[in-house]
Write a protein that holds these residues in place. Structure first.
Motif, PDB file in Angstrom:
ATOM      1  N   ALA A 121      -2.373   4.939  11.808  1.00  0.00           N
ATOM      2  CA  ALA A 121      -2.518   5.619  10.518  1.00  0.00           C
ATOM      3  C   ALA A 121      -1.239   5.487   9.696  1.00  0.00           C
ATOM      4  CB  ALA A 121      -2.857   7.093  10.737  1.00  0.00           C
ATOM      5  N   ALA A 122      -0.079   5.605  10.354  1.00  0.00           N
ATOM      6  CA  ALA A 122       1.204   5.470   9.659  1.00  0.00           C
ATOM      7  C   ALA A 122       1.391   4.055   9.130  1.00  0.00           C
ATOM      8  CB  ALA A 122       2.352   5.831  10.603  1.00  0.00           C
ATOM      9  N   MET A 123       0.971   3.064   9.911  1.00  0.00           N
ATOM     10  CA  MET A 123       1.085   1.664   9.503  1.00  0.00           C
ATOM     11  C   MET A 123       0.235   1.394   8.252  1.00  0.00           C
ATOM     12  SD  MET A 123       2.331  -1.344  10.476  1.00  0.00           S
ATOM     13  CE  MET A 123       1.985  -3.100  10.392  1.00  0.00           C
ATOM     14  N   VAL A 124      -1.019   1.850   8.274  1.00  0.00           N
ATOM     15  CA  VAL A 124      -1.911   1.658   7.123  1.00  0.00           C
ATOM     16  C   VAL A 124      -1.366   2.387   5.897  1.00  0.00           C
ATOM     17  CG1 VAL A 124      -4.219   2.155   6.205  1.00  0.00           C
ATOM     18  CG2 VAL A 124      -3.974   1.273   8.538  1.00  0.00           C
ATOM     19  N   ALA A 125      -0.895   3.630   6.107  1.00  0.00           N
ATOM     20  CA  ALA A 125      -0.360   4.429   4.991  1.00  0.00           C
ATOM     21  C   ALA A 125       0.863   3.761   4.380  1.00  0.00           C
ATOM     22  CB  ALA A 125      -0.018   5.837   5.473  1.00  0.00           C
ATOM     23  N   LEU A 126       1.739   3.202   5.221  1.00  0.00           N
ATOM     24  CA  LEU A 126       2.946   2.528   4.718  1.00  0.00           C
ATOM     25  C   LEU A 126       2.573   1.344   3.817  1.00  0.00           C
ATOM     26  CD1 LEU A 126       6.127   2.105   4.935  1.00  0.00           C
ATOM     27  CD2 LEU A 126       5.546   0.365   6.613  1.00  0.00           C
ATOM     28  N   ILE A 127       1.644   0.521   4.289  1.00  0.00           N
ATOM     29  CA  ILE A 127       1.223  -0.651   3.504  1.00  0.00           C
ATOM     30  C   ILE A 127       0.575  -0.203   2.195  1.00  0.00           C
ATOM     31  CG2 ILE A 127      -0.350  -2.633   3.461  1.00  0.00           C
ATOM     32  CD1 ILE A 127       0.126  -2.895   6.488  1.00  0.00           C
ATOM     33  N   LEU A 128      -0.264   0.831   2.279  1.00  0.00           N
ATOM     34  CA  LEU A 128      -0.953   1.354   1.095  1.00  0.00           C
ATOM     35  C   LEU A 128       0.049   1.842   0.051  1.00  0.00           C
ATOM     36  CD1 LEU A 128      -3.917   1.953   0.158  1.00  0.00           C
ATOM     37  CD2 LEU A 128      -3.564   4.264   1.003  1.00  0.00           C
ATOM     38  N   ILE A 129       1.037   2.612   0.506  1.00  0.00           N
ATOM     39  CA  ILE A 129       2.050   3.168  -0.402  1.00  0.00           C
ATOM     40  C   ILE A 129       2.906   2.053  -1.004  1.00  0.00           C
ATOM     41  CG2 ILE A 129       4.141   4.592  -0.506  1.00  0.00           C
ATOM     42  CD1 ILE A 129       2.752   6.385   1.667  1.00  0.00           C
ATOM     43  N   CYS A 130       3.337   1.093  -0.171  1.00  0.00           N
ATOM     44  CA  CYS A 130       4.180  -0.011  -0.660  1.00  0.00           C
ATOM     45  C   CYS A 130       3.463  -0.820  -1.733  1.00  0.00           C
ATOM     46  CB  CYS A 130       4.562  -0.932   0.503  1.00  0.00           C
ATOM     47  SG  CYS A 130       5.810  -0.243   1.582  1.00  0.00           S
ATOM     48  N   ILE A 131       2.203  -1.148  -1.478  1.00  0.00           N
ATOM     49  CA  ILE A 131       1.445  -1.948  -2.447  1.00  0.00           C
ATOM     50  C   ILE A 131       1.198  -1.144  -3.722  1.00  0.00           C
ATOM     51  CG2 ILE A 131      -0.825  -2.993  -2.892  1.00  0.00           C
ATOM     52  CD1 ILE A 131      -0.739  -4.024  -0.020  1.00  0.00           C
ATOM     53  N   ALA A 132       0.872   0.152  -3.567  1.00  0.00           N
ATOM     54  CA  ALA A 132       0.616   0.998  -4.742  1.00  0.00           C
ATOM     55  C   ALA A 132       1.859   1.095  -5.624  1.00  0.00           C
ATOM     56  CB  ALA A 132       0.172   2.386  -4.297  1.00  0.00           C
ATOM     57  N   ILE A 133       3.031   1.285  -5.007  1.00  0.00           N
ATOM     58  CA  ILE A 133       4.284   1.402  -5.782  1.00  0.00           C
ATOM     59  C   ILE A 133       4.577   0.091  -6.525  1.00  0.00           C
ATOM     60  CG2 ILE A 133       6.791   1.614  -5.581  1.00  0.00           C
ATOM     61  CD1 ILE A 133       6.287   3.642  -3.294  1.00  0.00           C
ATOM     62  N   GLN A 134       4.419  -1.039  -5.825  1.00  0.00           N
ATOM     63  CA  GLN A 134       4.739  -2.327  -6.439  1.00  0.00           C
ATOM     64  C   GLN A 134       3.668  -2.766  -7.444  1.00  0.00           C
ATOM     65  OE1 GLN A 134       6.137  -5.226  -3.422  1.00  0.00           O
ATOM     66  NE2 GLN A 134       6.517  -3.455  -2.129  1.00  0.00           N
ATOM     67  N   ALA A 135       2.466  -2.172  -7.327  1.00  0.00           N
ATOM     68  CA  ALA A 135       1.387  -2.514  -8.264  1.00  0.00           C
ATOM     69  C   ALA A 135       1.532  -1.790  -9.599  1.00  0.00           C
ATOM     70  CB  ALA A 135       0.030  -2.178  -7.639  1.00  0.00           C
ATOM     71  N   LEU A 136       2.346  -0.734  -9.638  1.00  0.00           N
ATOM     72  CA  LEU A 136       2.466   0.075 -10.857  1.00  0.00           C
ATOM     73  C   LEU A 136       2.835  -0.753 -12.086  1.00  0.00           C
ATOM     74  CD1 LEU A 136       4.237   3.264  -9.439  1.00  0.00           C
ATOM     75  CD2 LEU A 136       1.906   3.107 -10.333  1.00  0.00           C
ATOM     76  N   GLN A 137       3.623  -1.805 -11.882  1.00  0.00           N
ATOM     77  CA  GLN A 137       4.085  -2.598 -13.018  1.00  0.00           C
ATOM     78  C   GLN A 137       3.059  -3.622 -13.507  1.00  0.00           C
ATOM     79  OE1 GLN A 137       7.402  -5.208 -11.740  1.00  0.00           O
ATOM     80  NE2 GLN A 137       6.987  -4.456  -9.681  1.00  0.00           N
ATOM     81  N   VAL A 138       1.973  -3.834 -12.746  1.00  0.00           N
ATOM     82  CA  VAL A 138       0.995  -4.857 -13.175  1.00  0.00           C
ATOM     83  C   VAL A 138      -0.395  -4.291 -13.475  1.00  0.00           C
ATOM     84  CG1 VAL A 138       2.121  -6.774 -11.994  1.00  0.00           C
ATOM     85  CG2 VAL A 138       0.412  -5.433 -10.769  1.00  0.00           C
ATOM     86  N   VAL A 139      -0.715  -3.097 -12.970  1.00  0.00           N
ATOM     87  CA  VAL A 139      -2.067  -2.569 -13.173  1.00  0.00           C
ATOM     88  C   VAL A 139      -2.192  -1.932 -14.560  1.00  0.00           C
ATOM     89  CG1 VAL A 139      -2.456  -2.179 -10.717  1.00  0.00           C
ATOM     90  CG2 VAL A 139      -1.507  -0.327 -12.108  1.00  0.00           C
ATOM     91  N   THR A 140      -3.441  -1.840 -15.025  1.00  0.00           N
ATOM     92  CA  THR A 140      -3.727  -1.167 -16.294  1.00  0.00           C
ATOM     93  C   THR A 140      -4.397   0.171 -15.991  1.00  0.00           C
ATOM     94  OG1 THR A 140      -5.849  -2.336 -16.412  1.00  0.00           O
ATOM     95  CG2 THR A 140      -3.989  -3.310 -17.590  1.00  0.00           C
TER      96      THR A 140
END
Length: 288
Positions: A121-140
């Motif tokens: 669960a921690a592994m999935v959450a880490l990947i989810l959070i990392c991608i979400a943070i880095q996606a902030l600059q490209v998503v609408t």
């Protein structure tokens, strides 16, 4: 009273699981591998930005998360790093001997299984959070599927959509994300349980070797020469791989079949461990 006793037992199992999880999180090996995983997420998002730039598409946050988890977020590499992080199960720490003395073997085993669940669960959450943070600059900003709007406006053909048609028709981005996470979670949970099972038998390295082989088998063995069709376990680790080659309209049935297989396998491994933990000699003399 029996009710108070039950509460105590549950707390005992949870506290044992949390103690193991805390030790794992603070391990230098875990911290180093987590940094590598964050770097992989960054590279994944660089590739995603290039895809959006080339196509000129815009995507919302939910769609972006689904898109990445559908492909498995570079599943071979993240699995290899996770395998290094969980290669010692059960953890050879002094606390294990103490907890075995203070509780029953059955409770100790349940705590180890819960600890495995926490790691995945921690592994999935880490990947989810990392991608979400880095996606902030490209998503609408927005919700729903952008591909549906593009198809409705005749801007693209259905086959040019970034998201498969069966997903667009039956899921929201959030429920599709949960569907995409499920096979990744089950694959990793099965992996750590197999390593734990061999660890209980005193040979966790065997479990690690089994999964190391699974990850490279498709490279070193030409399965197309086998007289019967054969799929390696990695084929069932991501939603995209599970439904690839499946005829249209049958994708969800195939996902349900694979999830049923995971459920049976996980239940079988847990049953074997709960039975064998009472019979094996356990030693944690190699404390670190």
């Amino acid at each position: 009273s029996s009710a108070a006793s039950d509460v105590y037992k549950r707390q005992g199992i949870l506290s044992m699981a949390l103690a193991n999880f805390d030790s794992w999180v603070h391990s230098p090996r875990t911290v180093l591998m987590l940094l590598f995983i964050i770097a992989i997420c960054y590279l994944q998002m660089c590739g995603y930005k290039m895809t959006l730039n080339e196509t000129g598409y815009t995507m919302h946050m939910g769609e972006t998360l689904f898109y990445e988890f559908n492909f498995g977020c570079n599943m071979p590499m993240t699995t290899a790093l996770f395998l290094i992080m969980v290669s010692e199960l059960p953890r050879k720490i002094a606390y294990q001997q103490y907890s075995l003395i203070r509780s029953s073997r059955w409770k100790w085993m349940v705590a180890q299984i819960l600890y495995c669940f926490m790691m995945v669960a921690a592994m999935v959450a880490l990947i989810l959070i990392c991608i979400a943070i880095q996606a902030l600059q490209v998503v609408t900003p927005g919700t729903g599927w952008s591909d549906i709007i593009r198809i409705a406006e005749k801007a693209i053909e259905p086959e040019e959509a970034l998201v498969a048609q069966y997903i667009l028709n039956q899921f929201t981005p959030f429920t599709a994300l949960l569907l995409a996470i499920l096979p990744m979670f089950c694959f990793w949970f099965t992996m750590v349980l197999v390593i734990l099972m061999f660890g209980v038998w005193g040979a966790s390295v065997v479990g690690v070797m089994v999964y190391a082989f699974i990850m490279v088998a498709h490279v070193i063995i030409y399965f197309e020469y086998f007289p019967f069709p054969m799929s390696m376990p990695m084929h069932f680790s991501t939603l995209r791989d599970i439904v690839s080659g499946v005829e249209d309209g049958m994708q969800l049935q195939e996902v349900a079949r694979v999830m049923g297989g995971y459920a049976a396998l996980i239940a079988g491994i847990i049953a074997v461990m709960l039975v064998s933990v009472k019979k094996v000699d356990m030693s944690f003399s190699n404390e670190k």
